[in-house]
Design a protein around this motif. Structure first.
Motif, short mmCIF file in Angstrom:
data_model
loop_
_atom_site.label_atom_id
_atom_site.label_comp_id
_atom_site.label_asym_id
_atom_site.label_seq_id
_atom_site.Cartn_x
_atom_site.Cartn_y
_atom_site.Cartn_z
N VAL A 70 -3.32 13.53 -10.44
CA VAL A 70 -4.15 12.79 -9.49
C VAL A 70 -5.48 13.50 -9.25
N PHE B 244 0.82 -1.21 0.00
CA PHE B 244 0.00 0.00 0.00
C PHE B 244 0.86 1.26 0.00
N LEU B 245 1.85 1.31 0.88
CA LEU B 245 2.71 2.48 0.95
C LEU B 245 3.55 2.64 -0.32
N LEU C 25 2.32 6.91 -6.71
CA LEU C 25 1.40 7.97 -7.14
C LEU C 25 1.95 9.35 -6.85
N VAL C 26 2.53 9.54 -5.68
CA VAL C 26 3.12 10.84 -5.32
C VAL C 26 4.27 11.18 -6.26
N VAL D 208 1.18 4.25 -2.87
CA VAL D 208 1.01 5.67 -2.56
C VAL D 208 2.26 6.45 -2.95
#
Length: 60
Positions: free
Chosen positions: A50, A32-33, A39-40, A36
């Protein structure tokens, strides 16, 4: 080996360590991290927007 291949190998090894040390919950948290973080990074480099993706196209 090319850079993307090496990055994939390192990411896989880190996920394997997370699974071995912390079990399923640590593995899921690492995945999950990682998503994320990806995406960042894509937002910061300008490859994706986004805000546009989350807001939807057809809404008002």
């Amino acid at each position: 080996m090319s850079t993307p291949v090496m990055q994939g190998v390192i990411a896989g090894l880190l996920l394997a360590v997370a699974a071995a040390v912390g079990g399923w919950s640590a593995f899921a948290l690492a995945v999950f991290l990682g998503a994320v973080g990806g995406l960042v990074a894509a937002q910061a480099s300008g490859r994706i927007d986004v805000v546009e993706a989350v807001s939807g196209r057809g809404r008002g």
